[in-house]
Design a protein around this motif. Structure first.
Motif, PDB file in Angstrom:
ATOM      1  N   ILE A  91       0.849  -1.192   0.000  1.00 43.01           N
ATOM      2  CA  ILE A  91       0.000   0.000   0.000  1.00 43.01           C
ATOM      3  C   ILE A  91       0.885   1.243   0.000  1.00 43.01           C
ATOM      4  N   LEU A  92       0.646   2.122  -0.941  1.00 43.28           N
ATOM      5  CA  LEU A  92       1.306   3.425  -0.980  1.00 43.28           C
ATOM      6  C   LEU A  92       0.365   4.426  -0.331  1.00 43.28           C
ATOM      7  N   PHE A  93       0.811   5.032   0.749  1.00 43.04           N
ATOM      8  CA  PHE A  93      -0.031   5.945   1.529  1.00 43.04           C
ATOM      9  C   PHE A  93       0.603   7.337   1.487  1.00 43.04           C
ATOM     10  N   ILE A  94      -0.004   8.237   0.717  1.00 42.33           N
ATOM     11  CA  ILE A  94       0.519   9.591   0.557  1.00 42.33           C
ATOM     12  C   ILE A  94      -0.260  10.512   1.495  1.00 42.33           C
ATOM     13  N   THR A  95       0.408  10.993   2.526  1.00 43.18           N
ATOM     14  CA  THR A  95      -0.257  11.795   3.536  1.00 43.18           C
ATOM     15  C   THR A  95       0.233  13.232   3.502  1.00 43.18           C
ATOM     16  N   ALA A  96      -0.087  13.987   4.552  1.00 43.97           N
ATOM     17  CA  ALA A  96       0.090  15.434   4.543  1.00 43.97           C
ATOM     18  C   ALA A  96       1.519  15.881   4.829  1.00 43.97           C
ATOM     19  N   THR A  97       1.732  17.160   4.608  1.00 43.42           N
ATOM     20  CA  THR A  97       3.008  17.787   4.938  1.00 43.42           C
ATOM     21  C   THR A  97       3.028  18.227   6.390  1.00 43.42           C
ATOM     22  N   ARG A  98       1.904  18.751   6.869  1.00 45.14           N
ATOM     23  CA  ARG A  98       1.835  19.282   8.229  1.00 45.14           C
ATOM     24  C   ARG A  98       1.516  18.189   9.243  1.00 45.14           C
ATOM     25  N   ILE A  99       2.010  18.380  10.461  1.00 43.24           N
ATOM     26  CA  ILE A  99       1.846  17.386  11.515  1.00 43.24           C
ATOM     27  C   ILE A  99       0.368  17.152  11.827  1.00 43.24           C
ATOM     28  N   GLY A 100      -0.379  18.225  12.037  1.00 41.62           N
ATOM     29  CA  GLY A 100      -1.777  18.080  12.415  1.00 41.62           C
ATOM     30  C   GLY A 100      -2.590  17.307  11.400  1.00 41.62           C
ATOM     31  N   ASP A 101      -2.439  17.639  10.129  1.00 39.11           N
ATOM     32  CA  ASP A 101      -3.181  16.942   9.074  1.00 39.11           C
ATOM     33  C   ASP A 101      -2.783  15.472   8.992  1.00 39.11           C
ATOM     34  N   GLY A 117      -0.158  20.886  15.908  1.00 36.69           N
ATOM     35  CA  GLY A 117       0.054  19.461  15.757  1.00 36.69           C
ATOM     36  C   GLY A 117       0.077  18.745  17.094  1.00 36.69           C
ATOM     37  N   LEU A 118       0.657  19.373  18.114  1.00 34.39           N
ATOM     38  CA  LEU A 118       0.715  18.756  19.433  1.00 34.39           C
ATOM     39  C   LEU A 118      -0.674  18.575  20.031  1.00 34.39           C
TER      40      LEU A 118
END
Length: 343
Positions: free
Chosen positions: A29-39, A267-268
């Motif tokens: 599985i290729l999982f492309i997620t966000a740049t920012r921590i929160g997202d 993000g925290l």
């Protein structure tokens, strides 16, 4: 109950997603997620859902430099590809070259990019922005990618035994822990640190609901001054300063030992809510309908101004001014006491 994944209709029971995508050997599985921590945190539950329902799944995670460390302890991890933007847009071509030769079982693209159309895969689950309807929380938005919005996947981060043991050592001691995260990625979202100190003193001081407890302060390496500003809230032996001293997953593991978290929209804050600690998120110039901390133990606190009123003053959110000054200490303390009582 029926749902869909990549156009395939399946009955939603614990093992049905696995049955729908079952194959011999491993299932990449290729999982492309966000740049920012929160997202990245808010969409992290999708990985757990896929891992639980596809036992032979193996993951390659694509994430921005600051979010990538969130995934290093995943047990079914093949590779983390750090996705760094370039001015000429060449980052997408570079990523394509890194992943194009592999035959994927599933590509999950939370960036909604075009790259997934040019990869060899059995199924694609690609984010598409809704063209109508009201604001939708980012957890629900992520769930729609796998067509599981009726049973959205709560944020979840994997941690190794070593990470958990490090957190046990850091948080060892007597008394409940109040965790504070006074930082944010923009001054407009940052509640004054002096007010965090006042909240800490009221909750941890004599007569407070956490009387005799400890204070843990969290932040990144650039927030070193925050720890210094809060050292006088409690005695030295009741102060846990992890600002810039631990990685994100260790901070997550430490937060599992806290009794309450209070922090700006950051993000925290999302990491705390994912850790299951009762979380009070402080909001001003951001939309809590989209980015509120997720979970039954999470609460949002605002000042008297609405988001629309703040936007009217600073439409482009480019002013170097704090939009949190109208949030009183008493309002935050009251919300914290209510949440402590409820949990």
């Amino acid at each position: 109950m029926l749902t869909q994944l990549g156009g395939l209709r399946v009955e939603r029971q614990p093992s049905d997603l696995y049955k729908a995508l079952m194959t011999r050997g491993t299932f990449p599985i290729l999982f492309i997620t966000a740049t920012r921590i929160g997202d990245a945190v808010l969409s992290s539950g999708l990985i757990r859902r896929l891992a639980d329902e596809i036992p032979n799944a193996r993951f390659t995670v694509v994430a921005g430099p600051v979010a990538a460390p969130l995934f290093v302890d995943m047990p079914a991890l093949d590779e983390i590809i750090v996705f760094e933007k370039s001015k000429d847009g060449g980052h997408w071509f570079k990523l394509w070259r890194q992943v194009r030769r592999r035959k994927w079982g599933l590509v999950v693209d939370l960036r909604g990019s075009a790259i997934s159309r040019f990869l060899s895969t059995k199924r694609r689950a690609v984010f598409r922005k809704a063209l109508n309807g009201g604001p939708v929380h980012k957890v629900i938005e992520a769930a729609r990618v796998l067509r599981i919005e009726d049973e959205p996947a709560a944020p979840y981060l994997y941690t190794s035994p070593e990470t958990e043991m490090a957190a046990v050592e850091i948080t060892a001691g007597e008394g409940p822990i109040l965790a504070l995260a006074p930082s944010a990625n923009w001054v407009g979202k940052t509640w004054p640190v002096e007010r965090f100190a006042q909240v800490g003193m009221q909750l941890l001081g004599e007569g407070g609901p956490l009387q005799g407890g400890r204070l843990m302060v969290l932040g990144g390496p650039e927030d070193a001054h925050i720890g210094q500003s809060l050292r006088d809230v409690v005695a030295k032996d009741r102060f846990i300063d992890v600002v810039g001293k631990v990685d994100l997953l260790t901070a997550y593991a430490c937060l599992k030992h806290a009794r309450l978290f209070i922090g700006n929209d950051s993000g925290l804050m999302h990491i705390a809510a994912a850790a299951g600690v009762p979380t009070v998120g402080l909001f001003g110039p951001s939309d809590d309908r989209l980015y509120g901390p997720w979970g039954v133990k999470a609460r949002v606190v605002r000042g008297p101004r609405t988001l629309e009123q703040i936007v009217a003053v600073d439409p482009s959110f480019q002013q170097a001014v704090c939009h949190m000054m109208d949030l009183p200490v008493d309002t935050v303390v009251a919300a914290a006491k209510d949440l402590l009582a409820e949990t």
